[in-house]
Design a protein around this motif. Structure first.
Motif, PDB file in Angstrom:
ATOM      1  N   GLU A   1      45.174  20.030  20.006  1.00  0.00           N
ATOM      2  CA  GLU A   1      45.518  19.957  21.428  1.00  0.00           C
ATOM      3  C   GLU A   1      44.289  20.321  22.242  1.00  0.00           C
ATOM      4  O   GLU A   1      43.595  21.292  21.927  1.00  0.00           O
ATOM      5  CB  GLU A   1      46.645  20.952  21.731  1.00  0.00           C
ATOM      6  CG  GLU A   1      46.966  21.071  23.196  1.00  0.00           C
ATOM      7  CD  GLU A   1      47.957  22.180  23.518  1.00  0.00           C
ATOM      8  OE1 GLU A   1      48.480  22.164  24.632  1.00  0.00           O
ATOM      9  OE2 GLU A   1      48.186  23.064  22.671  1.00  0.00           O
TER      10      GLU A   1
ATOM     11  N   ARG B   1      48.549  11.280  23.969  1.00  0.00           N
ATOM     12  CA  ARG B   1      48.179  11.399  22.556  1.00  0.00           C
ATOM     13  C   ARG B   1      47.204  10.296  22.185  1.00  0.00           C
ATOM     14  O   ARG B   1      47.296   9.165  22.693  1.00  0.00           O
ATOM     15  CB  ARG B   1      49.427  11.281  21.688  1.00  0.00           C
ATOM     16  CG  ARG B   1      49.113  11.344  20.184  1.00  0.00           C
ATOM     17  CD  ARG B   1      50.335  11.148  19.325  1.00  0.00           C
ATOM     18  NE  ARG B   1      50.771   9.768  19.460  1.00  0.00           N
ATOM     19  CZ  ARG B   1      52.019   9.355  19.333  1.00  0.00           C
ATOM     20  NH1 ARG B   1      52.979  10.208  19.105  1.00  0.00           N
ATOM     21  NH2 ARG B   1      52.329   8.082  19.457  1.00  0.00           N
TER      22      ARG B   1
ATOM     23  N   PHE C   1      46.519  15.787  21.236  1.00  0.00           N
ATOM     24  CA  PHE C   1      47.407  15.782  22.394  1.00  0.00           C
ATOM     25  C   PHE C   1      46.738  16.510  23.551  1.00  0.00           C
ATOM     26  O   PHE C   1      45.847  17.340  23.354  1.00  0.00           O
ATOM     27  CB  PHE C   1      48.720  16.518  22.062  1.00  0.00           C
ATOM     28  CG  PHE C   1      49.570  15.806  21.056  1.00  0.00           C
ATOM     29  CD1 PHE C   1      50.585  14.958  21.465  1.00  0.00           C
ATOM     30  CD2 PHE C   1      49.357  15.978  19.702  1.00  0.00           C
ATOM     31  CE1 PHE C   1      51.369  14.298  20.546  1.00  0.00           C
ATOM     32  CE2 PHE C   1      50.136  15.317  18.762  1.00  0.00           C
ATOM     33  CZ  PHE C   1      51.143  14.479  19.189  1.00  0.00           C
TER      34      PHE C   1
END
Length: 137
Positions: A55, A130, A91
């Motif tokens: 992330e 994403r 992400f």
């Protein structure tokens, strides 16, 4: 970059929402497992990985050096680094009203996968995006 330098640059980049992170915030994050910091003289990207996913926690480029390819270079460097460590998906969240960032992320292969209503303090929704690292590296 030291936590103090990261916080100073973050303050330049995030003057309203989300609130800028402090040196203590950066120090705590950098001490956590799976946290990755990649830097450029005028910017940085901070990511967190777990299993085969990562992330983007924050991406900051000095406002006086924007639109020079620094953010894209940091993302590209991130993809290479992550792919080399078995990460396949990345992400991030971006404010629905941050069109320049959305444009950059789309250019780098990110696609919208969800929304988080009223995610930011300002009340703005977050777009969850994403990218599959193997498709861009």
């Amino acid at each position: 970059m030291s936590p103090e330098a990261l916080a100073a640059l973050h303050r330049l980049c995030f003057t309203d929402a989300p609130p800028p992170w402090t040196a203590k915030d950066f120090e705590e994050l950098l001490g956590q497992p799976g946290v990755i910091l990649l830097t450029h003289p005028n910017g940085f990207i901070l990511l967190r990985s777990a299993a085969d996913e990562a992330e983007v926690l924050t991406l900051a480029v000095d406002p006086t050096h924007r639109r020079k390819g620094i953010a894209q270079a940091l993302l590209d460097q991130s993809f290479e680094h992550l792919a080399g460590h078995g990460i396949t998906e990345v992400f991030l969240e971006v404010a629905v009203d941050n069109a320049p960032a959305q444009s950059l992320y789309t250019k780098c292969g990110f696609k919208e996968v969800a929304r988080r209503p009223r995610f930011y303090r300002s009340g703005a929704d977050a777009i969850v995006m994403r990218v599959t690292v193997t498709e861009v590296s």
